[in-house]
Design a protein around this motif. Structure first.
Motif, short mmCIF file in Angstrom:
data_model
loop_
_atom_site.label_atom_id
_atom_site.label_comp_id
_atom_site.label_asym_id
_atom_site.label_seq_id
_atom_site.Cartn_x
_atom_site.Cartn_y
_atom_site.Cartn_z
N SER A 391 0.85 -1.19 0.00
CA SER A 391 0.00 0.00 0.00
C SER A 391 0.88 1.24 0.00
CB SER A 391 -0.92 0.01 1.23
OG SER A 391 -1.75 -1.13 1.24
N VAL A 392 0.53 2.19 -0.88
CA VAL A 392 1.27 3.45 -0.97
C VAL A 392 0.65 4.45 -0.01
CG1 VAL A 392 2.03 5.30 -2.49
CG2 VAL A 392 1.81 2.97 -3.37
N GLU A 393 1.49 5.03 0.83
CA GLU A 393 1.03 6.00 1.81
C GLU A 393 1.27 7.41 1.30
OE1 GLU A 393 3.29 4.94 5.25
OE2 GLU A 393 1.81 3.50 5.95
N ASP A 394 0.31 8.28 1.60
CA ASP A 394 0.42 9.67 1.17
C ASP A 394 1.46 10.38 2.03
OD1 ASP A 394 0.00 11.99 -0.16
OD2 ASP A 394 -1.76 12.58 1.05
N ALA A 395 2.23 11.26 1.40
CA ALA A 395 3.26 12.04 2.09
C ALA A 395 3.16 13.48 1.64
CB ALA A 395 4.65 11.49 1.79
N ASP A 396 3.55 14.37 2.54
CA ASP A 396 3.54 15.80 2.22
C ASP A 396 4.72 16.07 1.30
OD1 ASP A 396 3.04 18.42 2.08
OD2 ASP A 396 3.62 18.91 4.13
N GLU A 397 4.48 16.08 0.00
CA GLU A 397 5.54 16.22 -0.97
C GLU A 397 5.76 17.69 -1.31
OE1 GLU A 397 5.40 12.50 -3.85
OE2 GLU A 397 3.46 13.51 -3.74
N PRO A 398 6.97 18.00 -1.71
CA PRO A 398 7.21 19.38 -2.14
C PRO A 398 6.51 19.65 -3.47
CG PRO A 398 9.14 18.03 -2.54
CD PRO A 398 8.19 17.18 -1.76
N PRO A 399 6.36 20.91 -3.80
CA PRO A 399 5.72 21.22 -5.09
C PRO A 399 6.53 20.66 -6.25
CG PRO A 399 5.83 23.16 -3.68
CD PRO A 399 6.67 22.11 -3.03
N VAL A 423 7.79 30.65 -14.53
CA VAL A 423 7.87 29.26 -14.09
C VAL A 423 6.61 28.94 -13.31
CG1 VAL A 423 10.39 29.24 -14.06
CG2 VAL A 423 9.15 29.89 -12.00
N HIS A 424 6.23 27.65 -13.33
CA HIS A 424 5.00 27.26 -12.64
C HIS A 424 5.20 25.93 -11.93
CE1 HIS A 424 0.78 26.99 -11.71
NE2 HIS A 424 0.68 25.82 -12.33
N ALA A 425 4.82 25.88 -10.68
CA ALA A 425 4.86 24.66 -9.87
C ALA A 425 3.52 24.52 -9.15
CB ALA A 425 6.00 24.72 -8.86
N PRO A 434 -1.23 26.50 -1.95
CA PRO A 434 -0.56 27.45 -2.85
C PRO A 434 0.95 27.36 -2.70
CG PRO A 434 -1.57 28.59 -1.00
CD PRO A 434 -2.05 27.16 -0.93
N VAL A 435 1.66 27.95 -3.68
CA VAL A 435 3.12 27.82 -3.76
C VAL A 435 3.72 29.22 -3.78
CG1 VAL A 435 5.04 26.98 -5.16
CG2 VAL A 435 2.94 25.62 -4.97
N ARG A 436 4.85 29.39 -3.10
CA ARG A 436 5.60 30.64 -3.10
C ARG A 436 6.92 30.41 -3.83
NH1 ARG A 436 5.93 31.28 1.96
NH2 ARG A 436 4.29 32.83 2.27
N TYR A 437 7.33 31.41 -4.67
CA TYR A 437 8.53 31.29 -5.48
C TYR A 437 9.60 32.25 -4.97
CZ TYR A 437 5.20 29.14 -8.72
OH TYR A 437 4.23 28.36 -9.29
N MET A 438 10.84 31.88 -5.19
CA MET A 438 11.97 32.76 -4.86
C MET A 438 13.20 32.30 -5.64
SD MET A 438 13.29 31.47 -1.13
CE MET A 438 14.73 32.49 -1.29
N ILE A 439 14.15 33.24 -5.81
CA ILE A 439 15.41 32.94 -6.48
C ILE A 439 16.49 32.87 -5.41
CG2 ILE A 439 17.14 33.72 -8.14
CD1 ILE A 439 14.95 35.17 -9.64
N ALA A 478 10.50 26.67 -5.25
CA ALA A 478 9.06 26.71 -4.98
C ALA A 478 8.79 26.04 -3.65
CB ALA A 478 8.28 26.04 -6.10
N THR A 479 8.09 26.75 -2.74
CA THR A 479 7.82 26.25 -1.40
C THR A 479 6.31 26.22 -1.18
OG1 THR A 479 9.86 27.23 -0.61
CG2 THR A 479 8.28 26.54 1.06
N GLU A 480 5.84 25.09 -0.62
CA GLU A 480 4.42 24.93 -0.34
C GLU A 480 4.04 25.77 0.88
OE1 GLU A 480 1.39 21.36 1.09
OE2 GLU A 480 3.36 20.90 0.27
#
Length: 817
Positions: A391-399, A423-425, A434-439, A478-480
């Motif tokens: 069984s595959v368990e759900d995990a909090d994955e990054p964007p 760019v889009h994630a 939602p996702v936040r972007y930064m360089i 990209a950060t969740e």
């Protein structure tokens, strides 16, 4: 006549049977038995007399060979039973001679093994008795010698006669297993009658007499699993299909009994430990048919998901189990390995799993034995199968970015805020946050770009220069929002597009060398140009002289229409004395949009050449030298300077090597050099601190001491009688005195003193102090009045000594008055 004859004087032996005799089967010791023996003896004796008498008659005839008649029975062997424990000595037998008339004139003598200790004889009757208990296992027979002698004269009446006493065996030793306990191994599942091992017992009794050593084997413990052959002692299996997994070891007791196993026989036992060895008679078996496992979607390939193991009751090689995946929808996602230590099947992740895409997988695993015994193939397949449900368990994955990387273009010199790209994630979890972007600043150190944290729009922060940096490689993170702040990064490659913002210019080499004798119309150089802008295949340069030199009389320019131009000479008669360098401004145009141009200066230097137009020199300095010094003059001056320097160096070296005079003049300032050593000697008695040989003059050992200031006219050898103290002598005083004597008597010695100071302390010296410091307090007979006449330099000494004397004298005068 019978006593004198040796042939008739043979001993007769009578055997007295004690106990139950196996030879006769009658009771011994009775009166009737003795009488029978005597009668039997008379019957033997009578024929002997007859035979011996016939021998005497034949011996009277000369030339005839005498033959002795053979006795009717052999008497030279007796028997005695072993282990007899009765109160009286055992009668072994009786010796009797034909010459014994019974009057006691004959004495019987017994000698040999045990004579006098074990066996004794009655010298009158000839009866032999055994005085000790005999053991056949210690000694089976004894050899004895009997002889009859005259009691009065001790003369032999008959020659010695040898006989044997045999110890008759009884069953007094039980059988013994000398090598017990025993250990044996037999494969499990062996057929009935399979030989396990053979045990052997030994019996010390006589195997040739009766049944005392006849052994029969039987099993006392270990039935019904094993049996033993009665005659050979071979142990065999008695039951089929003995399973090691049910019972591995058996303790078997074997008995060996003599007397053929009959009642009254003695017995001995031994223990045999029998171990069943393993065979591959058990297939592998999974403890359960279904194995549930779980894997998180954030696991990476190679990580372990779970383990399972099939049990095999067999041992070692027979119990080895191999595993493999045989079916299931997860065969491409998971893989199976075997742990070499635990022999378990390890399920590992082969590819990434995604909870949002597929939430469960099924695998079927097969376990088999690699080593199969063909004897047990009929028992069924030696393998087993089990099902794995993962069984595959759900995990909090990054964007996750939509693209694995991004490539954008932007024109150089674009104003600040120009859009580069987007760019889009997105969050792939069920929550879809939602996702936040930064360089990250480390990827854009000079901060050429900025990004909108909400929509991922990348813009410039200032104009870009393609010639300074054509590509900008940055990363966007990209950060969740609202999750575990996990981030993911993507590569963004930004290409700066070229615009025509750089004018063309000369190639790096913009200087031309031209001969003075160049002919008019000759091409002295073909020039080309470079442009820092991106050189397209259609880019083209045009050349022309600057307006201010377009009508010069020296050089002209021709555009070759291939982005090059030729420089031609218009006249002749160039001289580097008149002018050695010419500067020619040239205008270069490109075909860009917009078109740009630049003016570059070409330097043309006039040089001296030979007849073949080979350049010799382009330097104008030789034409200036005639006004001053020539090259030869300069070289001569330099040579003189070098010679003078060499003379000065040589003079200084000679001055340093010049020797100082050996005799010190009075005008010179004499000083002492004091050298301090931070060590302390042990005095004159310390003979280990120095080597006296170092104080000897090596020249003195040769017999003379040469002077170093003048050459001596005569050299006197050392006196023959003068002896030198040894190098290892510890008497330093004698050594120094002898050296002083040699110096005083040797005219070749130097006329000056050599003072050497030796840093050692000794015992008190017999000489007084030489210091003048103490002379002030002592009475002196010297008159120092003359010091007043030496002038002002000695005034101080005159005051110290002369005044003191005067004051003393005045005092004395006062006292006298």
């Amino acid at each position: 006549m019978a006593m004198k004859s040796e042939s008739r004087g043979l001993l007769r032996a009578f055997l007295l049977f004690v106990g139950i005799s196996a030879l006769c089967g009658v009771a011994l010791g009775t009166r009737k038995g003795n009488v029978d023996l005597e009668q039997r003896g008379h019957r033997h004796r009578h024929p002997g007399h007859l035979s011996l008498h016939k021998h005497r008659q034949r011996a009277g005839k000369e030339g005839q060979v005498l033959h002795r008649s053979k006795r009717g029975w052999v008497w030279n062997q007796f028997f005695v039973i072993e282990e007899y424990t009765g109160p009286d000595p055992v009668l072994v037998g009786r010796l009797h001679s034909d010459v014994d008339s019974g009057k006691g004139k004959i004495r019987y003598i017994l000698s040999g093994e045990g004579a006098g200790t074990i066996f004794v004889i009655d010298d009158k009757t000839g009866n032999i008795h055994a005085t000790k208990t005999l053991d056949r296992e210690e000694q089976a027979q004894y050899t004895l010698t009997a002889q009859a002698v005259d009691r009065d004269t001790n003369k032999p009446l008959e020659p010695p006669s040898e006989f044997i006493v045999k110890v008759q065996d009884i069953n007094d030793n039980p059988p013994e297993f000398l090598h017990g306990p025993y250990f044996a191994r037999v494969p499990e599942m062996s057929n009935v009658g399979t030989s396990v091992m053979q045990v052997t017992a030994t019996d010390a009794d006589d195997p040739t007499y009766g049944n005392s050593a006849r052994l029969v084997y039987s099993i006392l413990q270990g039935q019904p699993y094993f049996s033993v052959e009665p005659q050979t002692g071979i142990i065999r299996t008695a039951l089929p299909n003995m399973d090691r997994e049910a019972r591995q070891e058996y303790d078997v007791v074997i008995q060996a009994k003599d007397m053929g196993g009959h009642m009254g026989g003695l017995s001995g036992t031994t223990e045999v430990k029998i171990t069943l060895t393993d065979v591959n008679d058990n297939p592998p078996k999974f403890p359960q048919s279904v194995y549930p496992m779980f894997v998180s979607e954030d696991k990476v390939p190679g990580e372990e998901v779970g383990r399972l193991k099939a049990k095999d009751l067999d041992l070692e090689e027979n119990g080895l189990v191999s595993y493999r995946l045989v079916d299931g929808d997860g065969m491409g996602v998971f893989e199976l390995n075997i742990d070499s230590q635990t022999r378990e099947a390890v399920i590992k992740l082969k590819k990434m799993v995604d909870f949002e895409t597929k939430r469960s997988y099924t695998l079927k695993v097969e376990a088999t034995n690699p080593h199969i015994d063909p004897r047990f193939l009929a028992w069924g397949p030696f393998k087993d199968e089990a099902t794995i449900k993962i069984s595959v368990e759900d995990a909090d994955e990054p964007p996750v970015f939509i693209a694995p990387s991004y490539t954008f273009e932007v024109e150089e010199n674009a104003p600040e805020g120009t859009l580069v790209g987007r760019v889009h994630a997105k969050d792939t979890d069920v929550a879809n946050n939602p996702v936040r972007y930064m360089i990250p600043r480390y990827t854009d150190v000079e901060q050429f770009f900025s990004i909108n944290s909400e929509d991922g729009m990348i813009t410039t922060t200032r104009p870009l220069d393609r010639e300074a940096q054509a590509w900008h490689n940055i990363s966007v993170s990209a950060t969740e929002i609202g999750g575990h702040h996990q981030d993911t990064k993507v590569r963004v490659n930004i290409k700066v597009k070229d615009v025509n913002d750089n004018a063309p210019e000369f190639a790096p080499n913009n200087e031309v060398l031209m001969c003075e004798s160049v002919a008019p119309g000759k091409v002295i150089e073909t020039v080309s140009a470079v442009d820092k802008d991106e050189m397209a295949h259609r880019q083209h340069f045009t050349f022309s002289l600057a307006p201010e030199v377009s009508h010069n009389q020296n050089f002209s320019l021709k555009d070759n229409r291939d982005s090059t131009a030729s420089i031609h000479v218009l006249r002749k008669g160039f001289s580097r004395v008149t002018q050695d360098v010419y500067y020619l401004p040239i205008e270069i145009n490109d075909n860009g949009f917009p078109a740009l141009s630049s003016t570059n200066t070409l330097t043309i230097r006039v040089c001296s050449c030979d007849s073949k137009d080979t350049i010799l020199s382009c330097n104008v300095e030789p034409y200036i030298l005639p006004a001053g010094l020539s090259t030869g003059a300069l070289i001569a001056i330099l040579a003189c300077i070098v010679i003078l320097l060499a003379i000065v160096v040589l003079f200084v070296a000679l001055r340093r090597q010049k020797k100082e005079p050996l005799i010190v003049f009075e005008e010179e300032d004499i000083r002492e050099n004091i050298i301090t050593y931070d060590d302390e000697g042990g005095g004159e008695e310390d003979t280990e601190a120095f080597d006296i040989a170092t104080l000897q003059n090596p020249d003195g050992a040769n017999g003379f001491l040469p002077r170093k200031d003048i050459k001596p006219e005569l050299q006197f050898p050392l006196r023959p009688g003068a002896g030198l103290p040894g190098a290892n002598s510890v008497d330093v005083d004698d050594f120094i005195k002898s050296r002083i004597g040699e110096a005083d008597c040797d005219p070749t010695a130097p006329p000056y003193d050599s003072i050497q100071i030796y840093g050692y302390e000794g015992r008190g010296s017999l000489a007084g102090s030489l210091s003048s410091l103490e002379s002030v307090t002592t009475e002196s007979d010297l008159d120092y009045d003359y010091l007043h006449s030496w002038g002002p330099r000695f005034k101080k000494l005159a005051d110290l000594y002369g005044t003191k004397d005067c004051s003393i004298d005045d005092g004395d005068d006062g006292e006298d008055s």
